[in-house]
Design a protein around this motif. Structure first.
Motif, mmCIF file in Angstrom:
data_model
loop_
_atom_site.group_PDB
_atom_site.id
_atom_site.type_symbol
_atom_site.label_atom_id
_atom_site.label_comp_id
_atom_site.label_asym_id
_atom_site.label_seq_id
_atom_site.Cartn_x
_atom_site.Cartn_y
_atom_site.Cartn_z
ATOM 1 N N VAL A 80 0.828 -1.199 0.000
ATOM 2 C CA VAL A 80 0.000 0.000 0.000
ATOM 3 C C VAL A 80 0.865 1.252 0.000
ATOM 4 C CG1 VAL A 80 -1.612 1.347 1.383
ATOM 5 C CG2 VAL A 80 -2.052 -1.052 0.980
ATOM 6 N N GLN A 81 1.932 1.235 0.804
ATOM 7 C CA GLN A 81 2.838 2.389 0.820
ATOM 8 C C GLN A 81 3.485 2.586 -0.550
ATOM 9 O OE1 GLN A 81 2.442 0.356 3.464
ATOM 10 N NE2 GLN A 81 3.465 1.131 5.307
ATOM 11 N N ILE A 93 -12.994 -8.236 5.986
ATOM 12 C CA ILE A 93 -13.292 -6.965 6.648
ATOM 13 C C ILE A 93 -12.845 -7.050 8.102
ATOM 14 C CG2 ILE A 93 -15.271 -6.218 5.262
ATOM 15 C CD1 ILE A 93 -17.003 -7.610 7.449
ATOM 16 N N PHE A 94 -12.951 -5.930 8.788
ATOM 17 C CA PHE A 94 -12.790 -5.930 10.239
ATOM 18 C C PHE A 94 -14.217 -6.014 10.800
ATOM 19 C CE2 PHE A 94 -9.201 -3.405 8.610
ATOM 20 C CZ PHE A 94 -8.141 -4.157 9.116
ATOM 21 N N GLU A 101 -15.465 2.936 10.089
ATOM 22 C CA GLU A 101 -14.138 2.665 10.660
ATOM 23 C C GLU A 101 -13.315 1.766 9.739
ATOM 24 O OE1 GLU A 101 -14.826 3.026 15.502
ATOM 25 O OE2 GLU A 101 -15.244 1.122 14.520
ATOM 26 N N LEU A 104 -12.009 4.256 7.367
ATOM 27 C CA LEU A 104 -11.070 5.188 8.020
ATOM 28 C C LEU A 104 -9.700 4.557 8.289
ATOM 29 C CD1 LEU A 104 -13.285 6.978 10.690
ATOM 30 C CD2 LEU A 104 -11.940 8.097 8.906
ATOM 31 N N ILE A 105 -9.712 3.290 8.650
ATOM 32 C CA ILE A 105 -8.466 2.633 9.056
ATOM 33 C C ILE A 105 -7.478 2.566 7.887
ATOM 34 C CG2 ILE A 105 -9.047 0.210 8.547
ATOM 35 C CD1 ILE A 105 -7.892 -0.499 11.311
ATOM 36 N N ALA A 106 -8.014 2.661 6.669
ATOM 37 C CA ALA A 106 -7.138 2.524 5.503
ATOM 38 C C ALA A 106 -6.571 3.852 5.023
ATOM 39 C CB ALA A 106 -7.901 1.849 4.367
ATOM 40 N N ILE A 107 -7.125 4.968 5.519
ATOM 41 C CA ILE A 107 -6.647 6.270 5.036
ATOM 42 C C ILE A 107 -5.223 6.501 5.545
ATOM 43 C CG2 ILE A 107 -7.050 8.768 5.068
ATOM 44 C CD1 ILE A 107 -10.034 8.191 5.231
ATOM 45 N N GLN A 110 -1.862 9.495 8.526
ATOM 46 C CA GLN A 110 -2.594 10.290 9.498
ATOM 47 C C GLN A 110 -1.759 10.455 10.740
ATOM 48 O OE1 GLN A 110 -6.902 9.236 9.851
ATOM 49 N NE2 GLN A 110 -6.137 7.394 8.918
ATOM 50 N N ARG A 168 -12.485 0.346 1.201
ATOM 51 C CA ARG A 168 -11.268 0.351 2.007
ATOM 52 C C ARG A 168 -10.041 0.402 1.104
ATOM 53 N NH1 ARG A 168 -11.496 -4.603 4.775
ATOM 54 N NH2 ARG A 168 -10.370 -5.287 2.954
ATOM 55 N N THR A 172 -7.190 3.684 0.713
ATOM 56 C CA THR A 172 -5.739 3.640 0.925
ATOM 57 C C THR A 172 -5.027 4.683 0.068
ATOM 58 O OG1 THR A 172 -5.389 2.018 -0.822
ATOM 59 C CG2 THR A 172 -5.672 1.153 1.413
ATOM 60 N N ARG B 164 -6.906 7.339 16.534
ATOM 61 C CA ARG B 164 -6.459 6.604 15.363
ATOM 62 C C ARG B 164 -5.734 5.307 15.765
ATOM 63 N NH1 ARG B 164 -6.613 5.413 9.995
ATOM 64 N NH2 ARG B 164 -4.617 4.546 9.427
ATOM 65 N N LEU B 167 -8.063 2.729 16.945
ATOM 66 C CA LEU B 167 -8.756 2.098 15.813
ATOM 67 C C LEU B 167 -7.875 0.997 15.222
ATOM 68 C CD1 LEU B 167 -11.092 2.088 13.726
ATOM 69 C CD2 LEU B 167 -9.860 3.848 12.471
ATOM 70 N N GLU B 168 -6.584 1.291 15.114
ATOM 71 C CA GLU B 168 -5.663 0.290 14.570
ATOM 72 C C GLU B 168 -5.571 -0.922 15.490
ATOM 73 O OE1 GLU B 168 -2.827 3.171 11.914
ATOM 74 O OE2 GLU B 168 -1.936 2.124 13.592
ATOM 75 N N GLY B 171 -8.547 -2.888 14.971
ATOM 76 C CA GLY B 171 -8.420 -3.554 13.674
ATOM 77 C C GLY B 171 -7.553 -4.798 13.772
ATOM 78 N N ASP B 174 -9.374 -7.600 15.351
ATOM 79 C CA ASP B 174 -10.371 -8.171 14.450
ATOM 80 C C ASP B 174 -9.775 -9.052 13.371
ATOM 81 O OD1 ASP B 174 -12.811 -7.389 15.271
ATOM 82 O OD2 ASP B 174 -13.291 -6.211 13.493
ATOM 83 N N ASN B 175 -8.737 -8.576 12.727
ATOM 84 C CA ASN B 175 -8.222 -9.284 11.553
ATOM 85 C C ASN B 175 -6.776 -8.843 11.312
ATOM 86 O OD1 ASN B 175 -7.733 -10.429 9.036
ATOM 87 N ND2 ASN B 175 -9.787 -10.004 8.283
ATOM 88 N N LEU B 178 -5.363 -8.728 7.666
ATOM 89 C CA LEU B 178 -5.885 -7.627 6.862
ATOM 90 C C LEU B 178 -5.253 -6.293 7.244
ATOM 91 C CD1 LEU B 178 -7.945 -7.173 4.645
ATOM 92 C CD2 LEU B 178 -9.656 -6.721 6.386
ATOM 93 N N VAL B 181 -2.507 -5.582 5.059
ATOM 94 C CA VAL B 181 -2.922 -5.342 3.672
ATOM 95 C C VAL B 181 -3.431 -3.917 3.477
ATOM 96 C CG1 VAL B 181 -4.525 -6.073 1.863
ATOM 97 C CG2 VAL B 181 -3.436 -7.784 3.307
ATOM 98 N N VAL B 182 -4.094 -3.359 4.503
ATOM 99 C CA VAL B 182 -4.599 -1.995 4.341
ATOM 100 C C VAL B 182 -3.507 -0.952 4.584
ATOM 101 C CG1 VAL B 182 -6.935 -2.666 4.972
ATOM 102 C CG2 VAL B 182 -5.461 -1.649 6.692
ATOM 103 N N GLY B 183 -2.300 -1.406 4.801
ATOM 104 C CA GLY B 183 -1.186 -0.466 4.882
ATOM 105 C C GLY B 183 -0.902 0.044 6.277
#
Lengths: 260, 285
Positions: A80-81, A93-94, A101, A104-107, A110, A168, A172, B164, B167-168, B171, B174-175, B178, B181-183
């Motif tokens: 992703v980076q 998913i989560f 959320e 949001l977690i993928a933005i 931050q 999601r 990113t 933030r 939230l991580e 996350g 939870d998974n 993943l 994968v979402v960076g």
């Protein structure tokens, strides 16, 4: 020949699992600002191709380049980076995070809201946080999901969970998006929203999309370029109209779908 | 004759210690799937550092406490960096990491035994204050511990749900696959988790050194009860699971300790086994 805006380039990729050859000598480009569709029957290696690009699988032959730089040795969590985001065929998913959320977690990039900010009146939600929420809400709205933004993603129906994973990946900010069957299992009335979203990402944000899709109507509607993978290699590649009207493609792949 | 209410008050005091250790253990296990037995080592490290700074070194109580908690946080992080991370990078799974953690805990316990000769070390030099409410006497230290627990859990709740990083962390719970994968920067979040969880165990270690004192096996004994608390409460629900599990066990161990002192360990683990049979994922799992 290579440049900053080259997009993703696959060169002579080969893959086999044990003695089973999946494909040989597959090359293609996923340029920015275009949708490149990869179609073909089950087992042709479409998802395998995505897994190779993302570093989940190592191809014994061939290279992958992003804007001219080799992508081969990038571990999956740094993709992703580097600018490559993906979705999965199945739902990932989560589940206990809410829909918003999950987006949001993928933005990326931050600073995040620090704990101490919560104790300063008037500053409880940073400007950045608000911007990100607006962005995530806007994304949810594009697929008519703003009303379920605050529901746990695990409680949403399958189609909406797939949309959450698509959003999601979009959130990113990845320049190259690898979408694996994003329309499969999604309610039919939502499909035009997906296609509109992908078109917008390509036209306005100049992202490059690799679309792996069985729904030929979706491919016809949004793909600029189509690559047909079958029988261990590329049997056709070119502009969408010409490939989808290609006699060999119709005979060997599309004919089977339409007659099925 | 001590009243049933008095025993309950003692139970809440014990629950405070368990809750501080349990929540860190749960945080690490839920997010990183590390069965961090050496969390008890971190607890013990803080306690002994506090003893030496405060009792031997003559530093004031607050500075000693703060420094000890910092040492605890760094010890936890160092265990992860020096042991767990390399084991996991080489493909070690849950079980290898568990064994490595057990090894770390036993090594530290042996070292503490050599240095302390097994003598119980109490950092406190004065008697503990007490306030009486009717027939029940509350120790001021217990009230302080409960206050710490309430503040810690409140801040953790805000951190998990309004920031933030929180939230991580949710996350990751939870998974985990993943999250990468979402960076998400999993390594950085992992560091924060270890620092935070170890600091909380450190607070409990300092308070224990001040309260009842430490022996080299105090860390593992406290940890085992905290682990049972986490399993009782349910690993996935970090805060609610830890607090409910800790309060249940605090009360149980207080009553068992009062009525049948030799059956405390039996009652704790019997309760765990019965609950696992009825609800394998814990109360809130």
């Amino acid at each position: 020949m290579t440049s900053k805006s080259d997009g993703l380039r696959l060169e002579n990729l080969a893959m086999h699992f044990g003695g089973v050859h999946v494909f040989e000598d597959v090359s293609m480009r996923i340029p920015p600002g275009q949708v490149t569709a990869c179609i073909g029957p089950n087992g042709a290696g479409k998802t395998t191709l995505i897994n190779i690009i993302c570093g989940v699988l190592a191809a014994p032959k061939g290279r992958v380049f992003l804007d001219g730089e080799p992508l081969d040795s990038t571990p999956p969590h740094q993709m992703v980076q580097r600018g490559v985001g993906r979705t999965f065929q199945d739902v990932r998913i989560f589940p206990s995070l809410t829909a918003i959320e999950n987006v949001l977690i993928a933005i990326p990039d931050q600073q995040g809201e620090r704990l101490r900010h919560l104790f300063r009146p008037g500053r409880s939600v940073g400007a950045e946080e608000r911007r990100n929420r607006d962005k995530a809400n806007a994304l949810l709205a594009t697929v008519a999901m703003d009303d379920v933004a605050d529901r746990p993603a695990g409680e949403l129906p399958f189609g909406q969970q797939k949309l959450v994973s698509l959003l999601r990946a979009v959130a990113t900010g990845a320049r190259i998006l690898l979408l694996d069957e994003s329309a499969a299992g999604v309610e039919i009335e939502l499909i035009p929203r997906i296609t509109a979203l992908v078109r917008r990402l390509v036209a306005e944000e100049s992202r490059g999309v690799l679309l792996v899709e069985h729904n030929i109507d979706v491919v016809r509607e949004i793909a600029d370029h189509v690559v047909v993978l079958q029988g261990g290699g590329v049997i056709a590649s070119g502009p969408c109209d010409s490939v989808l009207n290609d006699e060999r493609v119709i005979k060997e792949y599309l004919g089977r779908i339409y007659n099925a | 004759m001590m009243s049933a209410l008095q025993v309950l008050a003692i139970g809440f005091g014990l629950a405070g210690y368990y809750a501080l250790v349990a929540v860190g253990f749960a945080l690490i296990f839920a997010t990183l799937r590390i069965f961090h037995i050496a969390h008890g080592t971190v607890f013990l490290m803080a306690g002994y550092v506090f003893f030496f700074l405060y009792r031997v070194g003559g530093l004031d109580v607050v500075s000693s406490g703060v420094l000890s908690v910092i040492v605890a946080a760094l010890t936890g992080l160092a265990i992860d960096k020096a042991v767990y991370l390399p084991v996991m990078r080489r493909g070690g799974g849950l079980f290898s990491v568990f064994i490595a953690s057990l090894g770390v805990a036993l090594i530290f316990e042996a070292v503490f035994l050599v240095f302390t000769k097994g003598i119980v070390t109490v950092a406190r030099t004065t008697a503990l204050g007490i306030v009486s409410v009717g027939p029940v006497a509350f120790r001021l230290l217990d009230i302080f511990i409960l206050g710490v627990v309430i503040v810690v859990y409140g801040l953790l709740y805000l951190w998990l749900h309004c920031t933030r990083r929180g939230l991580e962390v949710r996350g990751l719970t939870d998974n985990r696959a993943l999250a990468a994968v979402v960076g998400m920067n999993v390594d950085q979040t992992r560091n924060v988790i270890f620092l935070l969880a170890s600091a909380l165990a450190g607070i409990a270690g300092v308070l224990t050194a001040y309260d009842t004192g430490l022996a080299p096996d105090t860390g593992s004994r406290t940890l085992f009860i905290a682990v049972v608390a986490v399993i009782l409460g349910g690993v996935q629900n970090i805060l609610l699971g830890s607090i409910v599990g800790s309060v249940s066990l605090g009360i149980l161990t207080a009553y068992a300790g009062f009525f049948f002192p030799e059956w405390v360990t039996f009652s704790v683990f019997a309760m765990m086994i019965i609950l696992i049979l009825i609800r394998p994922r814990g109360l809130f799992g």
